[in-house]
Design a protein around this motif. Structure first.
Motif, PDB file in Angstrom:
ATOM      1  N   HIS A  48       2.771  -1.524  -8.567  1.00 50.96           N
ATOM      2  CA  HIS A  48       1.468  -0.799  -7.693  1.00 50.96           C
ATOM      3  C   HIS A  48       0.249  -1.217  -8.584  1.00 50.96           C
ATOM      4  O   HIS A  48      -0.712  -2.071  -8.001  1.00 50.96           O
ATOM      5  CB  HIS A  48       1.659   0.999  -8.094  1.00 50.96           C
ATOM      6  CG  HIS A  48       0.322   1.280  -7.804  1.00 50.96           C
ATOM      7  ND1 HIS A  48       0.057   1.218  -5.969  1.00 50.96           N
ATOM      8  CD2 HIS A  48      -0.876   2.031  -8.018  1.00 50.96           C
ATOM      9  CE1 HIS A  48      -1.261   2.074  -5.523  1.00 50.96           C
ATOM     10  NE2 HIS A  48      -1.621   2.545  -7.244  1.00 50.96           N
TER      11      HIS A  48
ATOM     12  N   GLN B 255     -10.476   4.340  -9.697  1.00 57.39           N
ATOM     13  CA  GLN B 255      -9.401   4.304  -8.786  1.00 57.39           C
ATOM     14  C   GLN B 255      -8.557   3.604  -9.941  1.00 57.39           C
ATOM     15  O   GLN B 255      -8.061   3.914 -10.252  1.00 57.39           O
ATOM     16  CB  GLN B 255      -9.432   3.552  -7.792  1.00 57.39           C
ATOM     17  CG  GLN B 255      -9.312   4.387  -6.364  1.00 57.39           C
ATOM     18  CD  GLN B 255      -8.851   4.916  -5.936  1.00 57.39           C
ATOM     19  OE1 GLN B 255      -8.897   6.169  -5.673  1.00 57.39           O
ATOM     20  NE2 GLN B 255      -7.850   4.584  -5.654  1.00 57.39           N
TER      21      GLN B 255
ATOM     22  N   LEU C 293       5.110   1.892 -11.319  1.00 59.81           N
ATOM     23  CA  LEU C 293       3.600   2.038 -12.132  1.00 59.81           C
ATOM     24  C   LEU C 293       3.042   0.508 -12.235  1.00 59.81           C
ATOM     25  O   LEU C 293       2.109   0.010 -11.491  1.00 59.81           O
ATOM     26  CB  LEU C 293       3.742   2.456 -12.623  1.00 59.81           C
ATOM     27  CG  LEU C 293       3.714   3.761 -12.819  1.00 59.81           C
ATOM     28  CD1 LEU C 293       3.435   4.909 -14.141  1.00 59.81           C
ATOM     29  CD2 LEU C 293       1.722   4.647 -12.390  1.00 59.81           C
TER      30      LEU C 293
ATOM     31  N   ILE D  48      -9.275   3.760   2.277  1.00 60.28           N
ATOM     32  CA  ILE D  48      -8.717   2.334   1.393  1.00 60.28           C
ATOM     33  C   ILE D  48      -9.512   1.257   1.427  1.00 60.28           C
ATOM     34  O   ILE D  48      -9.808   0.546   2.881  1.00 60.28           O
ATOM     35  CB  ILE D  48      -7.781   3.052   1.747  1.00 60.28           C
ATOM     36  CG1 ILE D  48      -6.243   2.409   1.085  1.00 60.28           C
ATOM     37  CG2 ILE D  48      -7.389   1.891   3.482  1.00 60.28           C
ATOM     38  CD1 ILE D  48      -4.599   2.912   0.751  1.00 60.28           C
ATOM     39  N   SER D  49      -8.882   0.344   0.744  1.00 61.32           N
ATOM     40  CA  SER D  49     -10.078  -1.322   0.944  1.00 61.32           C
ATOM     41  C   SER D  49      -8.395  -1.668   2.051  1.00 61.32           C
ATOM     42  O   SER D  49      -7.737  -1.507   2.091  1.00 61.32           O
ATOM     43  CB  SER D  49      -8.389  -2.189  -0.058  1.00 61.32           C
ATOM     44  OG  SER D  49      -7.884  -2.423  -0.729  1.00 61.32           O
TER      45      SER D  49
ATOM     46  N   SER E 220      -8.323  -4.735  -5.708  1.00 57.65           N
ATOM     47  CA  SER E 220      -8.490  -3.533  -5.083  1.00 57.65           C
ATOM     48  C   SER E 220      -9.590  -2.813  -5.858  1.00 57.65           C
ATOM     49  O   SER E 220      -9.662  -1.592  -5.754  1.00 57.65           O
ATOM     50  CB  SER E 220      -7.703  -3.124  -3.971  1.00 57.65           C
ATOM     51  OG  SER E 220      -6.678  -3.584  -3.622  1.00 57.65           O
TER      52      SER E 220
ATOM     53  N   TYR F 279       0.706  -1.009  -0.332  1.00 62.83           N
ATOM     54  CA  TYR F 279       0.139  -0.062  -0.359  1.00 62.83           C
ATOM     55  C   TYR F 279       0.505   1.446   0.305  1.00 62.83           C
ATOM     56  O   TYR F 279       0.377   2.306  -0.478  1.00 62.83           O
ATOM     57  CB  TYR F 279      -0.590  -0.016   1.539  1.00 62.83           C
ATOM     58  CG  TYR F 279      -2.314  -0.361   1.388  1.00 62.83           C
ATOM     59  CD1 TYR F 279      -3.222  -0.621   0.453  1.00 62.83           C
ATOM     60  CD2 TYR F 279      -2.342  -2.123   1.203  1.00 62.83           C
ATOM     61  CE1 TYR F 279      -4.380  -0.865   0.549  1.00 62.83           C
ATOM     62  CE2 TYR F 279      -3.352  -3.568   1.263  1.00 62.83           C
ATOM     63  CZ  TYR F 279      -4.349  -2.255   0.740  1.00 62.83           C
ATOM     64  OH  TYR F 279      -5.471  -3.146   0.748  1.00 62.83           O
TER      65      TYR F 279
ATOM     66  N   GLY G  68       1.718   3.824  -3.590  1.00 62.14           N
ATOM     67  CA  GLY G  68       0.966   4.714  -4.335  1.00 62.14           C
ATOM     68  C   GLY G  68       2.123   5.941  -3.829  1.00 62.14           C
ATOM     69  O   GLY G  68       2.067   6.958  -4.222  1.00 62.14           O
TER      70      GLY G  68
ATOM     71  N   GLY H   1      -6.125   5.045 -12.635  1.00 61.62           N
ATOM     72  CA  GLY H   1      -5.004   4.472 -12.787  1.00 61.62           C
ATOM     73  C   GLY H   1      -4.312   4.433 -13.704  1.00 61.62           C
ATOM     74  O   GLY H   1      -3.471   4.699 -14.366  1.00 61.62           O
ATOM     75  N   PHE H   2      -5.413   2.895 -14.390  1.00 59.74           N
ATOM     76  CA  PHE H   2      -4.417   2.695 -15.436  1.00 59.74           C
ATOM     77  C   PHE H   2      -4.445   3.697 -17.146  1.00 59.74           C
ATOM     78  O   PHE H   2      -3.368   3.534 -17.723  1.00 59.74           O
ATOM     79  CB  PHE H   2      -5.417   1.654 -16.481  1.00 59.74           C
ATOM     80  CG  PHE H   2      -5.281   0.584 -17.503  1.00 59.74           C
ATOM     81  CD1 PHE H   2      -4.015   0.159 -16.481  1.00 59.74           C
ATOM     82  CD2 PHE H   2      -5.273   1.569 -18.732  1.00 59.74           C
ATOM     83  CE1 PHE H   2      -3.148  -0.537 -18.995  1.00 59.74           C
ATOM     84  CE2 PHE H   2      -4.905   0.459 -19.926  1.00 59.74           C
ATOM     85  CZ  PHE H   2      -4.136  -0.298 -19.410  1.00 59.74           C
TER      86      PHE H   2
ATOM     87  N   ARG I 260     -14.444   0.642  -5.792  1.00 58.41           N
ATOM     88  CA  ARG I 260     -12.984   1.553  -6.455  1.00 58.41           C
ATOM     89  C   ARG I 260     -13.045   1.253  -8.238  1.00 58.41           C
ATOM     90  O   ARG I 260     -11.520   1.435  -8.540  1.00 58.41           O
ATOM     91  CB  ARG I 260     -11.951   0.191  -6.093  1.00 58.41           C
ATOM     92  CG  ARG I 260     -11.698   0.630  -4.328  1.00 58.41           C
ATOM     93  CD  ARG I 260     -10.975   1.051  -3.305  1.00 58.41           C
ATOM     94  NE  ARG I 260     -11.153   1.001  -2.074  1.00 58.41           N
ATOM     95  CZ  ARG I 260     -11.398   0.437  -0.900  1.00 58.41           C
ATOM     96  NH1 ARG I 260     -12.463  -0.918  -1.348  1.00 58.41           N
ATOM     97  NH2 ARG I 260     -11.847   0.438   0.097  1.00 58.41           N
TER      98      ARG I 260
ATOM     99  N   HIS J 219      -7.387  10.547  -9.167  1.00 59.04           N
ATOM    100  CA  HIS J 219      -7.155   9.518  -7.739  1.00 59.04           C
ATOM    101  C   HIS J 219      -7.176   9.101  -6.494  1.00 59.04           C
ATOM    102  O   HIS J 219      -7.923   8.150  -5.972  1.00 59.04           O
ATOM    103  CB  HIS J 219      -5.758   8.864  -9.276  1.00 59.04           C
ATOM    104  CG  HIS J 219      -5.174   7.159  -8.575  1.00 59.04           C
ATOM    105  ND1 HIS J 219      -6.124   5.904  -8.734  1.00 59.04           N
ATOM    106  CD2 HIS J 219      -3.979   6.725  -7.779  1.00 59.04           C
ATOM    107  CE1 HIS J 219      -5.271   5.488  -9.309  1.00 59.04           C
ATOM    108  NE2 HIS J 219      -4.032   5.619  -7.941  1.00 59.04           N
TER     109      HIS J 219
ATOM    110  N   LEU K 184      -9.928   7.636  -3.700  1.00 58.53           N
ATOM    111  CA  LEU K 184      -9.238   7.349  -2.443  1.00 58.53           C
ATOM    112  C   LEU K 184     -10.004   8.038  -1.485  1.00 58.53           C
ATOM    113  O   LEU K 184     -10.416   6.940  -0.418  1.00 58.53           O
ATOM    114  CB  LEU K 184      -8.009   7.394  -2.607  1.00 58.53           C
ATOM    115  CG  LEU K 184      -6.937   6.546  -1.420  1.00 58.53           C
ATOM    116  CD1 LEU K 184      -7.136   5.281  -1.034  1.00 58.53           C
ATOM    117  CD2 LEU K 184      -5.587   7.618  -0.846  1.00 58.53           C
TER     118      LEU K 184
END
Ligand code: HEM
Lengths: 367, 268
Positions: free
Chosen positions: A104, A121, A101, A215-216, A113, A38, A41, A125-126, A118, A206, A210
């Protein structure tokens, strides 16, 4: 009362800063079971900041003119005090950031996640991953070396395979029929202005996602089958009884950031040419094609895919389909349960996908 | 079967016609008719071609007509005197022939003991360098076998010794500069310095005065030493950077450990 205390009080009276600190730092709770994955990030936030700072410093001496760019980079490397350090941190940092990246992305992938709630997210992110690869690609041209020039020629060529508009698109991207001074102008603008702003904005989104979902918690074997939240109303994952972000997880983040920085300096000082080839120290020459021009390591799989299909358009389509699939993964894989070992099909597909990516990259490197 | 004897002129004519056909068919007729025709000939008329192909002249696109005259573009008239064909240059004309390109060397040679005996038993360029298979000049050319064709090896040995160290220094510096270049280090001034020193060194080969060779070699070695010192400085700076880098990395890893330990205390 010390001066600092006085200053703090002054701000406190006006902005109520202690409330913000309580809410975002000491009172921001994370699951007790949280793991080091975690912290990637935060490492990425640090890496991006480092790219921005080193990039701004490079801008002081870099000249975005085809006649002067190569020389200006050579001056930065050889004459400007600590220019070599700044340039190497920027160039090596871009590679390390892409590597981080991937890590992550794989970590959130295997921890499931990306699943509801999410999805945004994951999608943001992608998109960030692709934009960071784009900013690296545009930056690659700026030193105006043989490597820059020909790698960009190869990369922009493949755009031409797109039916109907391909040819116009290549010309638009290059600012002419061939890579030349106009290409440098546009890549420079995109690299130093457009993409940094877009990436910064998207990082903001992003983080906003979050903050809103919370957060998960890492998945465990004993999770009930339905860990992904049901229902149609908004809900924030509070993790009551969890550990505070500050100081606890902040210290974990700092551990990871220090290790990242140690790796970066390790390459900068002990293997500075890991990501350079001899062609990166020869000025661009449009009349002389070097023997082996390969893209950066993270584009090798794409490069190889284009080569194995009989026509580039098939290669491009396959890539486009693959990327769309990854981008929309949370909407495809909608099952409950995040614990990877309880999801054999998912495990086979993701491990297989990663293995294929690595194999294609190695093949691209050797071919 | 009746043995057929073909006379030499007819053989040569046949070869010529055959080469003409081949060269026209392959589209090289305009390129270099000397190489095409002679390359297909047997014996002494064809022998120079493979030798030339292995030479530094071939490597640099210096063709037959530069020394022998003639017109390589016109196969039919290539060897006509009105196309400047000279055939084999006369002994006394050799230095002049080579000197058309190697201008500085010609001057040095003509002023030397070797050059002053041109035409009266002294050597010409090809005595030491050979002709068709000429290679990049090196100290190996000064050797007992070649020099004792005309005189004892004594003074030649002295000169070679004086030059040997310099030659070694040049080769080493060349390699070191090349490796700096591959690392993107600014090497232009060092390259220029080495280029100048190498040129001065090469003129020494032809004046053949042992004393001058010795004193000049010393001066050149001094210049080479300066270049070497510049490279040393770059390499030392690199070494120093590595030490600072190692300290920084050590500091970061230590910090990582401390953060981790501190984090653990808080977690507990
Ligand atoms: C510039 C690039 C990026 C930055 C700065 C960034 C930053 C962050 C941060 C600070 C977090 C919270 C802490 C953590 O879980 O690590 C996070 C979480 C997350 N990121 Fe990223 N990220 C980036 C790229 C990506 C990429 C490429 C993906 C996937 C394709 C992604 C997907 C996610 C997901 C799904 C989460 C939620 C994790 C959870 O709540 O468990 N991010 N990101």
């Amino acid at each position: 009362m010390t001066l600092v205390r006085k200053l703090y009080d002054w701000v406190e009276v006006r902005l109520g800063i202690s409330e913000v600190i309580e809410k975002e730092m000491t009172g921001y709770l994370l699951p007790r079971t949280i793991n080091n994955w975690y912290s990637l990030g935060s490492v990425l936030l640090f890496a991006f900041t480092l790219q921005v700072i080193s990039g701004i410093l490079l801008l002081i001496y870099y000249v975005p003119d085809a006649d002067k760019a190569f020389k200006s980079v050579s001056v930065i490397m050889n004459e400007i005090p600590f220019g070599w350090l700044i340039r190497l941190c920027h160039a090596v940092g871009s590679n390390l950031m892409v590597a981080t990246l991937f890590l992550h992305m794989f970590s959130v992938l295997f921890m499931g996640s990306y699943k509801k709630p999410r999805e945004l997210q994951w999608v943001s992110g992608f998109t960030l991953l692709n934009l960071v690869m784009g900013i690296s690609l545009t930056g690659y041209l700026l030193p105006w070396s043989q490597l820059s020039f020909w790698a960009t020629t190869v990369a922009t060529n493949s755009v031409g395979a797109i039916p109907v508009i391909g040819e116009y698109l290549v010309e638009f991207v290059r600012g002419g029929k061939l890579v030349g001074p106009p290409t440098l102008g546009r890549f420079f603008a995109v690299h130093v202005a457009v993409l940094p702003l877009v990436i910064a904005g998207l990082i903001g989104a992003h983080l906003f996602f979050l903050k809103r979902t919370g957060i998960s918690a890492p998945p465990t074997r004993n999770d009930p089958a339905t860990t992904t939240r049901q229902g149609s109303s908004y809900h924030y994952d509070k993790h009551e009884g969890g550990i505070p972000f500050f100081p606890n997880f902040f210290l974990h983040d700092m551990t990871s950031v220090s290790i990242y920085m140690a790796c970066l300096l390790g390459v900068v000082f002990f293997s500075p040419y890991l990501f350079f080839t001899p062609d990166s120290f020869v000025p661009a020459n449009p009349f002389q094609t070097p023997a082996h021009i390969k893209p950066e390591w993270y584009f090798l799989a794409n490069y190889q895919i284009l080569k194995i299909f009989p026509s580039e358009i098939i290669g491009l389509t396959v890539q486009g389909a693959g990327m769309t699939f990854i981008a929309l993964l949370p909407f495809v894989d909608r099952g409950d349960g995040r614990y990877p070992l309880k999801r054999p099909l998912f495990m086979v597909c993701s491990l297989g996908g990663i293995a294929m990516f690595i194999a294609l990259s190695i093949w691209g490197h050797l071919s | 079967m009746i043995p057929v004897r073909i006379s030499a002129p007819i053989r040569i004519l046949a070869t010529l016609l055959f080469s003409l056909a081949v060269s026209v068919a392959t589209g090289h007729a305009q390129e270099n008719s000397c190489v095409t025709c002679h390359g297909a000939m047997p014996g002494k008329y064809g022998a120079p071609v493979p030798l030339w192909k292995s030479s530094i002249h071939a490597e640099n696109n210096v063709f037959c007509h530069e020394c022998h005259g003639g017109d390589p573009k016109d196969l039919g008239n290539a060897m006509k005197p009105d196309r400047g064909f000279k055939g084999v240059p006369k002994e006394t004309a050799i230095p002049e022939t080579c000197g058309r390109c190697h201008v500085g060397v010609l001057k040095d040679f003509l002023g030397s003991a070797h050059g002053k005996r041109l035409g009266s038993g002294g050597p010409t360029c090809v005595t030491c360098h050979g002709n068709h298979a000429v290679k990049k000049a090196s100290l190996e050319i000064i050797n007992e076998k070649t020099c004792t064709k005309c005189h004892t090896y004594e003074r030649a040995r002295l000169m070679k010794q004086a030059m040997q160290e310099t030659e070694g220094m040049i080769t080493t510096l060349d390699a070191r500069i090349e490796s700096l270049k591959l690392q993107g280090k600014a090497s232009e001034t060092m390259e220029q310095g080495l280029f100048n020193a190498r040129n001065r060194f090469h003129t020494l080969f032809h004046n053949v005065i042992a004393e001058k060779v010795r004193s000049e070699s010393a001066a050149i070695k001094k210049d080479l030493g300066t270049i070497g010192a510049q490279i040393d400085a770059i390499e030392q700076a690199e070494q120093k950077r590595k030490m600072v880098g190692a300290a920084a990395i050590g500091g970061l890893l230590l910090a990582a450990l401390l953060f981790r330990l501190l984090g653990k205390t808080y977690d507990n």
